[in-house]
Scaffold this motif. Structure first.
Motif, PDB file in Angstrom:
ATOM      1  N   SER A 113       3.259  13.632  -0.247  1.00  0.00           N
ATOM      2  CA  SER A 113       4.415  12.987  -0.054  1.00  0.00           C
ATOM      3  C   SER A 113       5.139  12.453  -1.036  1.00  0.00           C
ATOM      4  CB  SER A 113       3.903  11.002   0.040  1.00  0.00           C
ATOM      5  OG  SER A 113       4.334  10.436  -0.228  1.00  0.00           O
ATOM      6  N   GLY A 131       8.326  -4.266   0.713  1.00  0.00           N
ATOM      7  CA  GLY A 131       6.849  -3.572   1.459  1.00  0.00           C
ATOM      8  C   GLY A 131       7.504  -3.795   2.597  1.00  0.00           C
ATOM      9  N   SER A 132       6.024  -4.097   3.791  1.00  0.00           N
ATOM     10  CA  SER A 132       5.851  -4.307   5.020  1.00  0.00           C
ATOM     11  C   SER A 132       6.834  -5.572   5.446  1.00  0.00           C
ATOM     12  CB  SER A 132       4.207  -4.418   5.347  1.00  0.00           C
ATOM     13  OG  SER A 132       4.031  -5.112   4.323  1.00  0.00           O
ATOM     14  N   THR A 188       9.755   4.647   1.385  1.00  0.00           N
ATOM     15  CA  THR A 188       8.534   4.955   2.046  1.00  0.00           C
ATOM     16  C   THR A 188       9.376   4.182   2.939  1.00  0.00           C
ATOM     17  OG1 THR A 188       7.679   3.402   0.828  1.00  0.00           O
ATOM     18  CG2 THR A 188       6.898   5.552   0.340  1.00  0.00           C
ATOM     19  N   ASP A 189       9.920   3.121   2.248  1.00  0.00           N
ATOM     20  CA  ASP A 189      10.303   1.612   3.942  1.00  0.00           C
ATOM     21  C   ASP A 189      11.540   2.419   4.733  1.00  0.00           C
ATOM     22  OD1 ASP A 189       9.308   0.024   2.760  1.00  0.00           O
ATOM     23  OD2 ASP A 189      10.619  -0.141   0.968  1.00  0.00           O
ATOM     24  N   THR A 217       7.704   7.198  -4.650  1.00  0.00           N
ATOM     25  CA  THR A 217       9.053   6.242  -4.491  1.00  0.00           C
ATOM     26  C   THR A 217       8.992   6.046  -6.475  1.00  0.00           C
ATOM     27  OG1 THR A 217       6.801   4.468  -4.324  1.00  0.00           O
ATOM     28  CG2 THR A 217       7.258   5.032  -2.891  1.00  0.00           C
ATOM     29  N   SER A 222       9.826   4.663   7.208  1.00  0.00           N
ATOM     30  CA  SER A 222       8.986   4.066   7.866  1.00  0.00           C
ATOM     31  C   SER A 222      10.453   3.396   9.359  1.00  0.00           C
ATOM     32  CB  SER A 222       8.062   2.516   8.203  1.00  0.00           C
ATOM     33  OG  SER A 222       7.981   2.540   8.684  1.00  0.00           O
ATOM     34  N   ARG A 246       0.530  -1.488  -0.208  1.00  0.00           N
ATOM     35  CA  ARG A 246      -0.181   0.356  -0.032  1.00  0.00           C
ATOM     36  C   ARG A 246       1.152   1.396   0.124  1.00  0.00           C
ATOM     37  NH1 ARG A 246      -5.080   2.935   1.897  1.00  0.00           N
ATOM     38  NH2 ARG A 246      -3.959   4.061   2.589  1.00  0.00           N
ATOM     39  N   ASP A 247       2.163   1.168   1.003  1.00  0.00           N
ATOM     40  CA  ASP A 247       2.629   2.803   0.894  1.00  0.00           C
ATOM     41  C   ASP A 247       3.313   2.847  -0.012  1.00  0.00           C
ATOM     42  OD1 ASP A 247       1.056   3.249   3.215  1.00  0.00           O
ATOM     43  OD2 ASP A 247       2.874   2.461   4.814  1.00  0.00           O
TER      44      ASP A 247
END
Length: 407
Positions: A302, A232-233, A262-263, A305, A266, A45-46
């Protein structure tokens, strides 16, 4: 009489030919219909997700909202990282909305299912999120183009650089689906070609929240490097777990094979500093990239990416091709796209090969320390530019049926 008949037949033939050309140049429904299929709520998602739609909308707006006199309509849907869900959405878009092009295409398993449908129905797919190099290798088709990156390119940059630094023993932690398997295979190839060894490996379910047992196994292997063949996550959860267990503090190197800005945000620079990884694009690449990124941030809140930039670039290139030839017929558009170099905010001198791979420079970057960073968006320093011809699998090694390796 015979001359008159000849003239009449010639006129008739010319009329038929012109009518045929007119049909070929028509845009179906007098609209360009684009479907954006992506993971809107899960692990991706991010870095891609809902903001990818903004990138596509920016490309549409930069074309003035229409091409060749046809309005542009955009559909979007959450594939939930399910090949069945993704296939059902694409089938509905084709049958009910008469969609011309599908983009996004994030999870490799979803992408491989979707592009089969697009080939059957002669629609075009622009793959931006999926990483598996098989997309334009054994699973290539004349109906899709792979734009941003792939596992061959990501492993080629990062794994070769880390192995050449003397870190020869590797442990592979891979997501257990087609993307993770492809990355595992490509990392193994690069490590072994550079004189390294794979001392252990394990696959984790996709997605995963608890990486404790996996990281303990990697730690116990004694490997110099733990390769995170996920994204991702999953990647950020694995890095956080490694930090909690003191893995990097004890001297093992973490290699994030697919990382996004984004990673890093985070994780924070304190946890992510020193990580090296390969990227297709980043917003401080040049002035043009930065200016576009600032537009994106003003719109979304934001910074973009690499996939957001790829979505903009590929959509813009597609729309410019339709505008140039006046038709949305998939093969004609692909031919025009392949005949036109890609020079935009994403790539300079990029081009589309016969296997559907868009070839461009890649970049090995390193995450800055908190002390080096000047603001919240100042995350990376460039280690090395990987020239386009080095970055991607050479056609001489391709298993794509569209490639003639005898020539």
């Amino acid at each position: 009489m015979k001359l008159t008949q000849c003239l009449a037949l010639s006129t008739l033939a010319a009329s038929v030919m012109l009518a045929s050309q007119a049909d070929a140049n028509e845009i179906t429904d007098n609209e360009i219909r684009i479907g954006y299929l992506a993971d809107m709520s899960g692990a991706y998602r991010d870095p891609i997700g809902p903001l990818g739609q903004d990138a596509i909308e920016m490309a549409i707006e930069d074309m003035g909202g229409s091409v060749a006199g046809a309005e542009i309509e955009l559909f979007s849907a959450d594939d939930r990282n399910s090949p069945d869900v993704g296939s059902s959405i694409v089938r509905g878009w084709i049958d009910e909305q008469n969609v011309d092009m599908v983009t996004g295409l994030v999870a490799s398993s979803v992408t491989l299912a979707a592009v089969r449908l697009l080939e059957e129905e002669n629609r075009l797919g622009l793959v931006n999120g999926a990483v598996s190099s098989g997309v334009t290798n054994e699973s290539c088709s004349p109906n899709h183009i792979h734009w941003v990156y792939d596992t061959w390119a990501m492993s080629n940059g990062t794994a070769s650089a880390i192995t050449q630094e003397g870190n020869t023993d590797w442990f592979l932690l891979s997501a257990d689906y087609s993307f993770g398997h492809a990355l595992e295979r490509d990392v193994t190839r690069v490590v072994e070609e550079n004189g390294g060894n794979i001392v252990g490996s394990i696959r984790h379910p996709f997605p995963s929240n608890d990486f404790s047992s996996f990281m303990l196994q990697a730690q116990a292997s004694g490997a110099d490097v733990i390769a995170l063949n996920n994204a991702g996550s999953d990647t950020t959860n694995a890095i956080r777990t490694a930090s909690e267990f003191g893995i990097t503090q004890a001297g093992q190197v973490l290699a994030g094979m697919v990382l996004f800005s984004t990673d890093v945000r985070s994780l924070g620079l304190e946890a992510a500093q020193g990580l090296q990884f390969t990227t297709a694009w980043y917003y401080d690449l040049n002035d043009e990239a930065r200016a576009w990124a600032e537009r994106f941030k003003e719109r979304t809140g934001s910074m973009p990416t690499q996939v957001h930039a790829g979505l903009y670039s590929s959509t813009l290139h597609y729309l410019q091709a339709v505008d140039a030839i006046g038709t949305d017929e998939a093969q004609a558009v692909r031919e025009q796209m392949a005949a036109t170099p890609i020079d935009d905010i994403f790539a300079t001198g990029g081009y589309i090969r016969e296997d559907g791979r868009m070839v461009h420079d890649m970049y090995l970057v390193e995450v800055k320390t908190p002390e080096e960073s000047t603001d919240e968006d100042d995350l990376f320093r460039l280690v090395r530019t990987i020239p386009a011809e080095e970055a991607f699998r050479p056609l001489s090694e391709s298993d794509c049926h569209l490639v003639n390796n005898d020539s």
